[in-house]
Design a protein around this motif. Structure first.
Motif, mmCIF file in Angstrom:
data_model
loop_
_atom_site.group_PDB
_atom_site.id
_atom_site.type_symbol
_atom_site.label_atom_id
_atom_site.label_comp_id
_atom_site.label_asym_id
_atom_site.label_seq_id
_atom_site.Cartn_x
_atom_site.Cartn_y
_atom_site.Cartn_z
ATOM 1 N N MET A 1 0.756 -1.303 -0.033
ATOM 2 C CA MET A 1 0.102 0.006 0.046
ATOM 3 C C MET A 1 1.097 1.169 -0.042
ATOM 4 S SD MET A 1 -2.926 1.281 2.742
ATOM 5 C CE MET A 1 -3.979 0.003 2.547
ATOM 6 N N ASN A 2 0.311 2.205 -0.741
ATOM 7 C CA ASN A 2 1.437 3.554 -0.823
ATOM 8 C C ASN A 2 1.291 4.270 0.478
ATOM 9 O OD1 ASN A 2 1.112 6.650 -1.316
ATOM 10 N ND2 ASN A 2 2.257 5.808 -3.158
ATOM 11 N N SER A 3 2.260 4.803 0.962
ATOM 12 C CA SER A 3 2.312 5.469 2.223
ATOM 13 C C SER A 3 1.278 6.339 2.377
ATOM 14 C CB SER A 3 3.753 5.900 2.440
ATOM 15 O OG SER A 3 4.327 6.800 1.534
ATOM 16 N N TRP A 4 1.107 7.222 1.555
ATOM 17 C CA TRP A 4 0.064 8.509 1.426
ATOM 18 C C TRP A 4 -1.269 7.916 1.913
ATOM 19 C CZ3 TRP A 4 0.791 13.527 2.132
ATOM 20 C CH2 TRP A 4 1.960 13.989 1.801
ATOM 21 N N ASN A 5 -1.561 6.572 1.563
ATOM 22 C CA ASN A 5 -2.914 6.081 2.086
ATOM 23 C C ASN A 5 -2.933 5.841 3.489
ATOM 24 O OD1 ASN A 5 -3.947 6.161 -0.737
ATOM 25 N ND2 ASN A 5 -3.218 4.452 -1.239
ATOM 26 N N PHE A 6 -2.014 5.859 4.039
ATOM 27 C CA PHE A 6 -2.176 5.662 5.674
ATOM 28 C C PHE A 6 -2.862 7.060 6.362
ATOM 29 C CE2 PHE A 6 1.221 2.304 5.086
ATOM 30 C CZ PHE A 6 0.580 1.448 5.746
ATOM 31 N N VAL A 7 -2.833 7.952 5.559
ATOM 32 C CA VAL A 7 -3.246 9.383 5.844
ATOM 33 C C VAL A 7 -4.833 8.974 6.088
ATOM 34 C CG1 VAL A 7 -4.133 11.706 5.165
ATOM 35 C CG2 VAL A 7 -1.610 10.900 5.119
ATOM 36 N N GLY A 8 -5.504 8.429 5.010
ATOM 37 C CA GLY A 8 -7.051 8.002 5.026
ATOM 38 C C GLY A 8 -7.252 6.912 6.176
ATOM 39 N N ILE A 9 -6.332 6.063 6.103
ATOM 40 C CA ILE A 9 -6.456 4.900 7.267
ATOM 41 C C ILE A 9 -6.402 5.706 8.905
ATOM 42 C CG2 ILE A 9 -5.499 2.780 8.677
ATOM 43 C CD1 ILE A 9 -4.424 2.076 5.579
ATOM 44 N N ALA A 172 -5.051 7.348 -16.451
ATOM 45 C CA ALA A 172 -5.087 8.627 -15.246
ATOM 46 C C ALA A 172 -4.615 7.829 -14.072
ATOM 47 C CB ALA A 172 -6.253 9.335 -15.499
ATOM 48 N N LYS A 173 -3.693 8.294 -13.362
ATOM 49 C CA LYS A 173 -3.277 7.642 -12.012
ATOM 50 C C LYS A 173 -3.218 8.997 -10.846
ATOM 51 C CE LYS A 173 -0.058 4.247 -10.738
ATOM 52 N NZ LYS A 173 1.047 3.312 -10.827
ATOM 53 N N TYR A 174 -3.727 8.523 -9.687
ATOM 54 C CA TYR A 174 -3.968 9.734 -8.854
ATOM 55 C C TYR A 174 -2.478 9.745 -8.129
ATOM 56 C CZ TYR A 174 -9.026 8.955 -8.376
ATOM 57 O OH TYR A 174 -10.300 9.145 -8.717
ATOM 58 N N LYS A 175 -2.121 11.139 -8.126
ATOM 59 C CA LYS A 175 -0.845 11.380 -7.701
ATOM 60 C C LYS A 175 -0.806 11.068 -5.968
ATOM 61 C CE LYS A 175 0.768 14.675 -10.870
ATOM 62 N NZ LYS A 175 1.365 16.130 -11.098
ATOM 63 N N ASP A 176 0.547 11.152 -5.462
ATOM 64 C CA ASP A 176 0.962 10.968 -4.375
ATOM 65 C C ASP A 176 0.634 12.354 -3.572
ATOM 66 O OD1 ASP A 176 1.224 8.288 -4.593
ATOM 67 O OD2 ASP A 176 3.613 8.324 -4.824
#
Length: 208
Positions: A1-9, A172-176
């Motif tokens: 999992m991308n580290s930025w998604n830990f913000v959402g978690i 199209a890919k979401y940016k970090d």
């Protein structure tokens, strides 16, 4: 999992913890009034309860909206990165010798959706008209209903190189970043769309 998604978690963990806190806080406040103080529930207590409930609802709604219901702006370069790739199509031949690059399978199509088939390197690919369109090379290049900064100069060069017979795949890919991380979609694909470029409409085989 991308580290930025830990913000959402982390945001969801905080909201769940807030929900648990509010439930127990309301329960304990009511028990203290009714059991310990032998009092009655007042309007002040009810308004406090409602305020806490509204805060939780807003927090949950905000995260749900960010995660599930936010529409991506494909022209927003701060939110998504769009890439393009190009593959020449392989010509096919009907029984009567007519060449074609794209086949529309009417048997698998519906009134609102068509099914396209095309060939790359002797492999068959199938795509829905929801995720693709056929572009007539004899007309100016346009893609209706999809707002993208198409590389028109590159497309013009490839028209000459591949004789208007190739596939443009836009991804199209979401940016970090914080916003995408909050929505649990950082580094995930937002969409993929294909443009099937043919020299003319006569190079489309409609199978009935």
């Amino acid at each position: 999992m991308n580290s930025w998604n830990f913000v959402g978690i982390i945001a969801w963990v905080i909201v769940i913890a807030l929900l648990i806190f509010v439930v127990f806080n309301i329960r304990n406040r009511h028990l203290k009034i009714l059991v310990v103080k032998k009092g009655k529930i007042t309007w002040t207590t009810v308004l406090t309860d409602l305020l806490e409930i509204v805060v939780v609802i807003l927090a949950v709604s905000g995260l749900l909206y960010t995660s599930l219901f936010t529409k991506v702006d494909l022209t927003d370069k701060s939110e998504v990165a769009v890439s393009y790739k190009y593959d020449p199509m392989i010509v096919q031949t009907t029984n009567d010798g007519q060449g074609y690059y794209v086949k529309i399978n009417k048997k698998e199509s519906s009134s609102s959706n068509e099914v396209y088939q095309y060939w790359l390197n002797n492999s068959t690919y199938t795509v829905s008209s929801r995720d693709a369109t056929i572009s007539d090379g004899s007309l100016p290049f346009t893609v209706s209903g999809l707002h993208l900064d198409w590389p028109l100069k590159k497309i013009k060069k490839l028209d000459a190189k591949y004789q208007y017979a190739y596939v443009i795949t836009a991804q199209a890919k979401y940016k970090d970043n914080f916003k995408n991380g909050l929505g649990l979609r950082a580094n995930r694909y937002a969409m993929e769309y294909r443009v099937l470029r043919v020299p003319a409409r006569s190079f489309i085989n409609v199978e009935k």
